[in-house]
Design a protein around this motif. Structure first.
Motif, PDB file in Angstrom:
ATOM      1  N   TYR A  98       0.833  -1.204   0.000  1.00 50.39           N
ATOM      2  CA  TYR A  98       0.000   0.000   0.000  1.00 50.39           C
ATOM      3  C   TYR A  98       0.871   1.258   0.000  1.00 50.39           C
ATOM      4  O   TYR A  98       1.814   1.372   0.789  1.00 50.39           O
ATOM      5  CB  TYR A  98      -0.876   0.052   1.251  1.00 50.39           C
ATOM      6  N   ASN A 100       1.242   5.110   0.981  1.00 49.67           N
ATOM      7  CA  ASN A 100       0.719   5.962   2.043  1.00 49.67           C
ATOM      8  C   ASN A 100       1.249   7.383   1.891  1.00 49.67           C
ATOM      9  O   ASN A 100       2.421   7.580   1.558  1.00 49.67           O
ATOM     10  CB  ASN A 100       1.129   5.408   3.404  1.00 49.67           C
ATOM     11  N   ASP A 113      -4.018  10.626   7.085  1.00 47.82           N
ATOM     12  CA  ASP A 113      -3.413   9.561   6.292  1.00 47.82           C
ATOM     13  C   ASP A 113      -4.278   9.239   5.071  1.00 47.82           C
ATOM     14  O   ASP A 113      -5.505   9.143   5.172  1.00 47.82           O
ATOM     15  CB  ASP A 113      -3.276   8.285   7.121  1.00 47.82           C
ATOM     16  N   TRP A 115      -4.412   6.344   1.795  1.00 44.60           N
ATOM     17  CA  TRP A 115      -3.890   5.042   1.373  1.00 44.60           C
ATOM     18  C   TRP A 115      -4.305   4.740  -0.062  1.00 44.60           C
ATOM     19  O   TRP A 115      -5.411   5.078  -0.489  1.00 44.60           O
ATOM     20  CB  TRP A 115      -4.429   3.943   2.291  1.00 44.60           C
TER      21      TRP A 115
END
Length: 125
Positions: A98, A100, A113, A115
């Motif tokens: 992933y 980020n 955050d 993703w």
């Protein structure tokens, strides 16, 4: 708002190489840390490699040091791209990877955050 678009990943034999790319669009001028995490089945998501805020330094997981290299391209005013070059891949590197990115609001002193959707890396022995 930040939008992340991932590419790369796939199936490779042990000892092989793959390259993951993540492009960030949107509020890119307020990005803090940016990098890659991974999650293997039955395990928690873990950091692989990431640039710290401002890109002054890079953090790598001990398990990938010397094999993976993180690079960043911010010449395009419309996006920031972070690539993960993975060499000498091992079966234990098999996971969903992933991207980020952390959006920082310096005025409100908040972080958010973002993703990516995840890209599968499978290393066969």
């Amino acid at each position: 708002q930040v939008r992340l678009v991932e590419s790369g990943g796939g199936l490779v034999q042990s000892g092989g190489s793959l390259r993951l790319s993540c492009a960030a669009f949107g509020n890119i001028h307020h990005l803090g840390a940016m990098g890659w995490y991974r999650q293997a089945p039955g395990k928690q998501r873990e950091l692989v490699a990431a640039f710290t805020k401002g890109g002054e330094s890079t953090d790598y997981s001990d398990s990938v040091k010397g094999r993976f290299t993180l690079s960043k391209d911010s010449k395009d005013n419309a996006k920031v791209t972070v690539d993960l070059q993975m060499n000498d891949l091992k079966p234990e590197d098999t996971a969903l990877y992933y991207c980020n990115a952390v959006e920082v609001d310096a005025i409100l002193d908040t972080k958010k955050d973002y993703w990516g959707q995840g890209t599968q890396v499978t290393v066969s022995s």
